[in-house]
Structures are given as structure tokens and as C-alpha cells.
Design a protein around this motif. Structure first.
Motif, mmCIF file in Angstrom:
data_model
loop_
_atom_site.group_PDB
_atom_site.id
_atom_site.type_symbol
_atom_site.label_atom_id
_atom_site.label_comp_id
_atom_site.label_asym_id
_atom_site.label_seq_id
_atom_site.Cartn_x
_atom_site.Cartn_y
_atom_site.Cartn_z
ATOM 1 N N GLY A 5 0.807 -1.219 0.000
ATOM 2 C CA GLY A 5 0.000 0.000 0.000
ATOM 3 C C GLY A 5 0.835 1.261 0.000
ATOM 4 N N LEU A 6 1.895 1.299 0.788
ATOM 5 C CA LEU A 6 2.765 2.475 0.816
ATOM 6 C C LEU A 6 3.418 2.672 -0.544
ATOM 7 C CD1 LEU A 6 4.161 4.725 2.558
ATOM 8 C CD2 LEU A 6 6.040 3.102 2.779
ATOM 9 N N ALA A 7 3.898 1.593 -1.123
ATOM 10 C CA ALA A 7 4.566 1.681 -2.418
ATOM 11 C C ALA A 7 3.621 2.224 -3.490
ATOM 12 C CB ALA A 7 5.099 0.310 -2.820
ATOM 13 N N PHE A 8 2.405 1.698 -3.541
ATOM 14 C CA PHE A 8 1.464 2.157 -4.558
ATOM 15 C C PHE A 8 0.973 3.571 -4.273
ATOM 16 C CE2 PHE A 8 1.467 -2.049 -6.217
ATOM 17 C CZ PHE A 8 1.098 -1.887 -7.545
ATOM 18 N N GLY A 9 0.803 3.913 -3.004
ATOM 19 C CA GLY A 9 0.385 5.269 -2.664
ATOM 20 C C GLY A 9 1.407 6.301 -3.089
ATOM 21 N N TYR A 10 2.656 6.040 -2.795
ATOM 22 C CA TYR A 10 3.684 7.001 -3.190
ATOM 23 C C TYR A 10 3.929 6.974 -4.688
ATOM 24 C CZ TYR A 10 5.100 9.796 0.631
ATOM 25 O OH TYR A 10 5.111 10.768 1.584
ATOM 26 N N ALA A 11 3.799 5.814 -5.310
ATOM 27 C CA ALA A 11 3.922 5.766 -6.770
ATOM 28 C C ALA A 11 2.834 6.620 -7.412
ATOM 29 C CB ALA A 11 3.829 4.326 -7.254
ATOM 30 N N TYR A 12 1.647 6.594 -6.828
ATOM 31 C CA TYR A 12 0.559 7.423 -7.335
ATOM 32 C C TYR A 12 0.919 8.898 -7.230
ATOM 33 C CZ TYR A 12 -4.094 9.312 -8.085
ATOM 34 O OH TYR A 12 -5.159 10.016 -8.575
ATOM 35 N N ILE A 13 1.457 9.295 -6.085
ATOM 36 C CA ILE A 13 1.874 10.693 -5.914
ATOM 37 C C ILE A 13 3.003 11.029 -6.883
ATOM 38 C CG2 ILE A 13 3.005 12.308 -4.333
ATOM 39 C CD1 ILE A 13 1.402 10.946 -2.068
ATOM 40 N N PHE A 14 3.987 10.127 -6.994
ATOM 41 C CA PHE A 14 5.147 10.380 -7.845
ATOM 42 C C PHE A 14 4.794 10.453 -9.330
ATOM 43 C CE2 PHE A 14 8.352 8.286 -4.722
ATOM 44 C CZ PHE A 14 8.292 9.397 -3.913
ATOM 45 N N LEU A 66 13.363 -3.962 2.511
ATOM 46 C CA LEU A 66 13.677 -2.752 1.753
ATOM 47 C C LEU A 66 13.673 -3.060 0.258
ATOM 48 C CD1 LEU A 66 14.600 0.216 1.602
ATOM 49 C CD2 LEU A 66 16.951 -0.643 1.738
ATOM 50 N N GLU A 67 14.239 -4.187 -0.120
ATOM 51 C CA GLU A 67 14.234 -4.571 -1.535
ATOM 52 C C GLU A 67 12.796 -4.786 -2.026
ATOM 53 O OE1 GLU A 67 16.759 -4.448 -3.723
ATOM 54 O OE2 GLU A 67 17.806 -3.593 -2.009
ATOM 55 N N PHE A 68 11.968 -5.442 -1.204
ATOM 56 C CA PHE A 68 10.563 -5.631 -1.574
ATOM 57 C C PHE A 68 9.884 -4.286 -1.785
ATOM 58 C CE2 PHE A 68 6.125 -5.822 -0.118
ATOM 59 C CZ PHE A 68 5.597 -6.618 -1.119
ATOM 60 N N LEU A 69 10.119 -3.352 -0.873
ATOM 61 C CA LEU A 69 9.523 -2.023 -0.998
ATOM 62 C C LEU A 69 10.006 -1.320 -2.260
ATOM 63 C CD1 LEU A 69 7.749 0.217 0.184
ATOM 64 C CD2 LEU A 69 9.744 0.971 1.484
ATOM 65 N N ALA A 81 7.757 -0.944 -9.541
ATOM 66 C CA ALA A 81 6.741 -1.590 -10.376
ATOM 67 C C ALA A 81 5.480 -0.736 -10.459
ATOM 68 C CB ALA A 81 6.399 -2.971 -9.822
ATOM 69 N N ALA A 82 5.062 -0.183 -9.339
ATOM 70 C CA ALA A 82 3.868 0.658 -9.335
ATOM 71 C C ALA A 82 4.096 1.928 -10.156
ATOM 72 C CB ALA A 82 3.500 1.017 -7.898
ATOM 73 N N ARG A 83 5.291 2.498 -10.077
ATOM 74 C CA ARG A 83 5.589 3.685 -10.867
ATOM 75 C C ARG A 83 5.555 3.373 -12.350
ATOM 76 N NH1 ARG A 83 10.697 6.757 -8.425
ATOM 77 N NH2 ARG A 83 10.096 8.280 -10.017
#
Length: 161
Positions: A54-63, A144-147, A153-155
Motif C-alpha cells: 500500500g505504501l509503495a502504490f500510494g507514493y507511486a501514485y503521488i510520484f 527494503l528490496e521488496f519495498l 513496479a507501481a511507478r
């Protein structure tokens, strides 16, 4: 003061959102590791997995969707690579200390007149403690690698409109 809105209608707070990602990702790492440990303790049957992107996709959305400048600014920080090298150096330092402790223990046992009759020495406890610390750092490195993989990937997914 409330959040200021620029002439273009975009909130200025988003212009600095890339700064929050490192701190939030450290909190995410700790939270994920704690959740995995709790799941491992509660799990009596087959091994279960815990994943949270969720954090990864949320920040990818912002980025990628809200403010593309944020992704570029975050990439310029090179935060992931600096954290990766910091964790690697901490782990190697701990493993060196563990090896020194193990050598010291072997040396003390060879000097002892009754090595089989001795109880667990303080160096055994120190060696075990250092090994546990090294495993925890390794777990942080894996998360960290997973994140990083999840965020990248989300970006990619979000950037291909």
C-alpha cells in the motif's frame, strides 16, 4: 495555518511529499517486520506470508500521477541506495564482531583445563546476540528490496497511461 493552494490549484504540500517517503518507509519496514514476527508466532499450521504494498502504490501514485516532479526529486535523493549501503556496512561490522567473539571463545576454550565442564560463557551469549542482530538487519534488507521493487513496479504501471 491551513494548507496553501497555489495559483494552479495544486496544494503546495505535494511539492514536498518526496521528503516524507524515507521516513514513512522506515516506519513501514518496522511495522512490516513486526507484523511478520507476530504472524509467525501465532501461526501453528503451514507457514503464512504477509505482504503490504500500500505504501509503495500510494507514493507511486503521488510520484507519477499527481506530481511527476516528486518522483524525480525522490530519485535524486538516492535514499534507497544509501540505506542499502548503510545496512550492508552495519551487517558486515556485526559479523566481524561475531567472528572476533567466536575466535576469542575458541581461544579461551583451548586454554581452559576443563572445556567440557564449563557452562555457557558470556562470549556465547555475545556471539548469539550478534548473530540475531545480523539476521534482523538481513530481514530489513529484504523488506527494503521488496519495498523498492513494489514502488518501482507501481511507478512503471502508473506511468504507462
Amino acid at each position: 495555518k491551513s494548507v496553501a493552494v497555489s495559483d494552479t490549484g495544486r496544494m503546495q504540500i505535494l511539492d514536498c511529499s518526496f521528503i516524507l517517503y524515507p521516513a514513512l518507509s522506515l516506519l513501514w519496514l518496522d511495522s512490516t517486520l513486526n507484523a511478520k514476527e507476530a504472524l509467525r508466532k501465532r501461526s501453528k499450521g503451514p507457514e503464512r506470508e504477509y505482504a503490504d504494498d500500500g505504501l509503495a502504490f500510494g507514493y507511486a501514485y503521488i510520484f507519477e500521477m499527481i506530481s511527476k516532479k516528486q518522483g524525480v526529486k525522490y530519485d535524486e535523493l538516492k535514499w534507497s541506495s544509501s540505506l542499502r549501503s548503510k545496512l550492508s556496512s552495519e551487517k558486515s561490522e556485526i559479523l566481524k564482531k561475531a567472528e572476533a567473539t567466536k575466535l576469542s571463545q575458541a581461544k579461551n576454550q583451548s586454554i581452559s583445563m576443563f572445556p567440557l565442564m564449563s557452562d555457557v560463557s558470556p562470549t556465547d551469549d555475545e556471539y548469539t546476540r550478534l548473530q540475531v542482530q545480523a539476521r534482523r538487519i538481513e530481514a530489513r534488507q529484504k523488506e527494503l528490496e521488496f519495498l523498492n521493487y513494489s514502488t518501482n513496479a507501481a511507478r512503471i504501471i502508473l506511468s504507462s497511461k
